[in-house]
Scaffold this motif. Sequence first.
Motif, PDB file in Angstrom:
ATOM      1  N   VAL A 218       0.859  -1.190   0.000  1.00 37.49           N
ATOM      2  CA  VAL A 218       0.000   0.000   0.000  1.00 37.49           C
ATOM      3  C   VAL A 218       0.889   1.231   0.000  1.00 37.49           C
ATOM      4  O   VAL A 218       1.680   1.429   0.927  1.00 37.49           O
ATOM      5  N   THR A 219       0.802   2.056  -1.049  1.00 34.34           N
ATOM      6  CA  THR A 219       1.520   3.328  -1.044  1.00 34.34           C
ATOM      7  C   THR A 219       0.652   4.367  -0.341  1.00 34.34           C
ATOM      8  O   THR A 219      -0.565   4.287  -0.379  1.00 34.34           O
ATOM      9  N   GLY A 220       1.285   5.327   0.297  1.00 36.70           N
ATOM     10  CA  GLY A 220       0.513   6.293   1.081  1.00 36.70           C
ATOM     11  C   GLY A 220      -0.183   5.610   2.244  1.00 36.70           C
ATOM     12  O   GLY A 220      -1.287   5.982   2.635  1.00 36.70           O
ATOM     13  N   ALA A 221       0.487   4.587   2.820  1.00 34.55           N
ATOM     14  CA  ALA A 221      -0.150   3.759   3.858  1.00 34.55           C
ATOM     15  C   ALA A 221      -0.439   4.519   5.140  1.00 34.55           C
ATOM     16  O   ALA A 221      -1.223   4.061   5.969  1.00 34.55           O
ATOM     17  N   GLY A 222       0.181   5.673   5.314  1.00 37.84           N
ATOM     18  CA  GLY A 222      -0.077   6.436   6.531  1.00 37.84           C
ATOM     19  C   GLY A 222      -1.198   7.440   6.385  1.00 37.84           C
ATOM     20  O   GLY A 222      -1.611   8.065   7.366  1.00 37.84           O
ATOM     21  N   GLY A 223      -1.730   7.607   5.169  1.00 37.56           N
ATOM     22  CA  GLY A 223      -2.798   8.579   4.945  1.00 37.56           C
ATOM     23  C   GLY A 223      -4.158   8.068   5.375  1.00 37.56           C
ATOM     24  O   GLY A 223      -4.297   6.927   5.827  1.00 37.56           O
ATOM     25  N   SER A 224      -5.174   8.906   5.234  1.00 38.09           N
ATOM     26  CA  SER A 224      -6.525   8.553   5.685  1.00 38.09           C
ATOM     27  C   SER A 224      -7.044   7.314   4.956  1.00 38.09           C
ATOM     28  O   SER A 224      -7.498   6.354   5.586  1.00 38.09           O
ATOM     29  N   ILE A 225      -6.978   7.335   3.624  1.00 37.58           N
ATOM     30  CA  ILE A 225      -7.458   6.200   2.846  1.00 37.58           C
ATOM     31  C   ILE A 225      -6.478   5.044   2.917  1.00 37.58           C
ATOM     32  O   ILE A 225      -6.870   3.885   3.141  1.00 37.58           O
ATOM     33  N   GLY A 226      -5.188   5.327   2.758  1.00 43.26           N
ATOM     34  CA  GLY A 226      -4.189   4.261   2.773  1.00 43.26           C
ATOM     35  C   GLY A 226      -4.207   3.455   4.059  1.00 43.26           C
ATOM     36  O   GLY A 226      -4.150   2.219   4.034  1.00 43.26           O
TER      37      GLY A 226
ATOM     38  N   GLY B 180       5.925   9.968   4.980  1.00 49.90           N
ATOM     39  CA  GLY B 180       5.986  10.531   6.337  1.00 49.90           C
ATOM     40  C   GLY B 180       6.229   9.452   7.371  1.00 49.90           C
ATOM     41  O   GLY B 180       5.431   8.529   7.535  1.00 49.90           O
ATOM     42  N   GLU B 181       7.340   9.550   8.075  1.00 48.67           N
ATOM     43  CA  GLU B 181       7.719   8.477   8.996  1.00 48.67           C
ATOM     44  C   GLU B 181       6.761   8.344  10.175  1.00 48.67           C
ATOM     45  O   GLU B 181       6.489   7.237  10.646  1.00 48.67           O
ATOM     46  N   ASN B 182       6.234   9.463  10.665  1.00 44.90           N
ATOM     47  CA  ASN B 182       5.338   9.389  11.827  1.00 44.90           C
ATOM     48  C   ASN B 182       4.052   8.640  11.498  1.00 44.90           C
ATOM     49  O   ASN B 182       3.591   7.801  12.272  1.00 44.90           O
ATOM     50  N   SER B 183       3.444   8.971  10.356  1.00 44.27           N
ATOM     51  CA  SER B 183       2.178   8.321   9.992  1.00 44.27           C
ATOM     52  C   SER B 183       2.386   6.832   9.710  1.00 44.27           C
ATOM     53  O   SER B 183       1.542   6.000  10.069  1.00 44.27           O
ATOM     54  N   ILE B 184       3.523   6.479   9.096  1.00 46.03           N
ATOM     55  CA  ILE B 184       3.807   5.062   8.833  1.00 46.03           C
ATOM     56  C   ILE B 184       4.052   4.326  10.148  1.00 46.03           C
ATOM     57  O   ILE B 184       3.578   3.191  10.357  1.00 46.03           O
ATOM     58  N   TYR B 185       4.759   4.968  11.058  1.00 44.95           N
ATOM     59  CA  TYR B 185       5.000   4.349  12.378  1.00 44.95           C
ATOM     60  C   TYR B 185       3.676   4.110  13.104  1.00 44.95           C
ATOM     61  O   TYR B 185       3.462   3.050  13.693  1.00 44.95           O
ATOM     62  N   ASN B 186       2.783   5.102  13.049  1.00 43.09           N
ATOM     63  CA  ASN B 186       1.502   4.984  13.758  1.00 43.09           C
ATOM     64  C   ASN B 186       0.660   3.836  13.227  1.00 43.09           C
ATOM     65  O   ASN B 186       0.096   3.057  14.004  1.00 43.09           O
TER      66      ASN B 186
ATOM     67  N   MET C 279       2.216   0.450  14.273  1.00 47.16           N
ATOM     68  CA  MET C 279       1.964   0.097  15.675  1.00 47.16           C
ATOM     69  C   MET C 279       0.510  -0.329  15.875  1.00 47.16           C
ATOM     70  O   MET C 279       0.225  -1.272  16.618  1.00 47.16           O
ATOM     71  N   GLU C 280      -0.385   0.364  15.219  1.00 46.26           N
ATOM     72  CA  GLU C 280      -1.810   0.015  15.344  1.00 46.26           C
ATOM     73  C   GLU C 280      -2.075  -1.394  14.825  1.00 46.26           C
ATOM     74  O   GLU C 280      -2.768  -2.188  15.479  1.00 46.26           O
ATOM     75  N   LEU C 281      -1.561  -1.704  13.647  1.00 45.61           N
ATOM     76  CA  LEU C 281      -1.811  -3.011  13.050  1.00 45.61           C
ATOM     77  C   LEU C 281      -1.151  -4.121  13.845  1.00 45.61           C
ATOM     78  O   LEU C 281      -1.734  -5.191  14.057  1.00 45.61           O
ATOM     79  N   LYS C 282       0.060  -3.881  14.329  1.00 44.02           N
ATOM     80  CA  LYS C 282       0.764  -4.916  15.094  1.00 44.02           C
ATOM     81  C   LYS C 282       0.081  -5.176  16.438  1.00 44.02           C
ATOM     82  O   LYS C 282       0.068  -6.308  16.926  1.00 44.02           O
TER      83      LYS C 282
ATOM     84  N   GLU D  38       2.761 -10.524   8.647  1.00 47.38           N
ATOM     85  CA  GLU D  38       4.073  -9.869   8.723  1.00 47.38           C
ATOM     86  C   GLU D  38       3.934  -8.454   8.158  1.00 47.38           C
ATOM     87  O   GLU D  38       3.492  -8.270   7.022  1.00 47.38           O
ATOM     88  N   TYR D  39       4.303  -7.472   8.970  1.00 51.16           N
ATOM     89  CA  TYR D  39       4.227  -6.073   8.530  1.00 51.16           C
ATOM     90  C   TYR D  39       5.632  -5.539   8.286  1.00 51.16           C
ATOM     91  O   TYR D  39       6.517  -5.661   9.133  1.00 51.16           O
ATOM     92  N   ILE D  40       5.822  -4.942   7.111  1.00 46.58           N
ATOM     93  CA  ILE D  40       7.116  -4.365   6.734  1.00 46.58           C
ATOM     94  C   ILE D  40       6.893  -2.907   6.354  1.00 46.58           C
ATOM     95  O   ILE D  40       6.007  -2.603   5.547  1.00 46.58           O
ATOM     96  N   THR D  41       7.663  -2.010   6.950  1.00 48.80           N
ATOM     97  CA  THR D  41       7.516  -0.588   6.643  1.00 48.80           C
ATOM     98  C   THR D  41       8.658  -0.125   5.746  1.00 48.80           C
ATOM     99  O   THR D  41       9.801  -0.550   5.905  1.00 48.80           O
TER     100      THR D  41
END
Length: 610
Positions: free
Chosen positions: A282-290, A311-317, A320-323, A331-334
């Motif tokens: 998923v590209t833009g995985a930290g955005g609202s839709i992504g 954006g590292e913060n949104s991807i980190y968030n 953490m939520e999914l894990k 398996e989640y890979i960022t």
Amino acid sequence: MLYSKRLASLMMLDSIIVLTSIYICRFILMPNESVFSPMIMISSLTLLLSHHLLAHVYKLYKRVWRYSSVGELISILKAVTMSILITALVQYAINHDVYYRAMVITWMMHIILLGGLRFSWRVYQDQTMAMVDYSTKKRTLIIGGGAAGAMVARQLKHNPKAELHPVAFVDDDPLKNKLEVMQLPVLGGRERIEEVVRELNISNIIIAIPSLNKRELTEIMKECSKTTAKTQIVPMLEDLLSGKVSVSEFRNIQVEDLLGREPVELDSEAISLYLKGNTILVTGAGGSIGSEICRQVTNFNPARMILLGHGENSIYNIEMELKSSNLHHIEYITEIADVQDREKIFKLIEKHKPNVVFHAAAHKHVPLMERNPEEAIKNNVIGTKNVAEAADKHGVDTFIMISSDKAVNPTSVMGASKRIAEMIVQDISRESKTTFAAVRFGNVLGSRGSVIPLFKAQLQKGGPITVTHPDMVRYFMTIPEASRLVLQAGALAKGGEIFVLDMGEPVKIVDLAKNLIRLSGFTEEEIGIEFTGIRPGEKLFEELLNENEIAEQIYSKIYVGKATLNPTIVIDKLIDEFKELSLLQLHQEIMDIAHNRLRQETRNEMAVVQ
């Protein structure tokens, strides 16, 4: 410890009741027979043991008798009847006779005393509640006299700490009118809400219909808005059934509850076929839709998910939520990367070899892109081209691009750039083994930069709420629904389609602002609405398909359109030259390509190529 004491007390009381029933019967029918006769002793012991055994079978000792009802009475009836029958069988086996009259009278005494003891506790509790000072509580009207409404009324009446005091019901069922539910009158249908609130001095309204659809909720809210009472609603039906919340956990009605349309039922089996056990990027995985696409995908048990974003913060968030809720051991890979970085995008897709790519990374703010058209080109056009071509080269099975209704007859750079991105995806689809498709959305409720968060921020500051134009209308859908449509598109795609959702009727932005003001407990006089004028690139209304796109319904409330293509030589030329163009020239070039307006020199170049 407390349970053991309670169990011992109940068993002792029941033992006294069982023995009392037998000996009252003996004194009535056999006053001259000895208390210690063998038959009476055997019958007493049999009845006592069988009663305790059946009381455990029917869980009479585990019930909270404060809330006893018909169900508990039936359990008592079953336990007593079975214990009497067992005793009668023992009498027959020993004496070849049954004391029928004695058994019937004992049965009656048994039920009267057992039921009376337990239900007297409920009566005592009800009388205690009746002594509560309701003058300090908020008088409450319950809308919906069904099972949920009755549960709400019971919870509030039996909870001395509750702030709300139910005084009446309103229900549209004419058969309930003028009757009582939980000893509270049903005073008519929704048309009487305003009158009832005024007559009974109601300060709170609870909508207790968990299965209410958006249209019905909107109609009820129109009636509630005519009053000054605070309106809340019971949780959604799926949350009640799943046990996430109880029926008494009321929530404030959000403006999102009144908008959008009824959700589309997904073909879960078809979606599972292309997601289960696969690697999803998923590209833009930290955005609202992504991020919501990531959440929805996890329900279909993929093997791996690649969360790609800038954006590292949104991807980190989102990681953490999914894990934290990883029920499927995915398996989640960022990956922190910019879709404009062609070399890195190609390396990442080659490295992870995803089966499915959801391309949600994009710039979407209309006014910002009007002022920065080169950024719209770099992110929405070049970024899409990079990811799509990488997917094609490295054998991705399915590629779904997130588009926008602003791509239809675009009047903004943002919309035009999304239309050009659609053209790129459709063009690659013609020769590729990868299945490419795009999905067009209307406005997504609650997404970053959308109108509702803006309005809420303005409300917190005391207003006014700013609306561009009194006639401005938009289609709306929720973030989860938009994301589900993306998943469904992947299952339906055959290559080159543009999927569109039947989004119902468009909503006036000014009406949206008025609803939000009212739901927040304010009046328009207190907050105010200010019209600021249409911004550059905006339209009064949005479209989902233009007149040249053929719309065909292929799934419940999902349509597919075959959009016209533009020769890729035009897009390639724009990408090569956009840095050399002035902002005005760039703006014009983007709009021309999106509207299929080819200049003469471009036609000449195409003729040479051919």
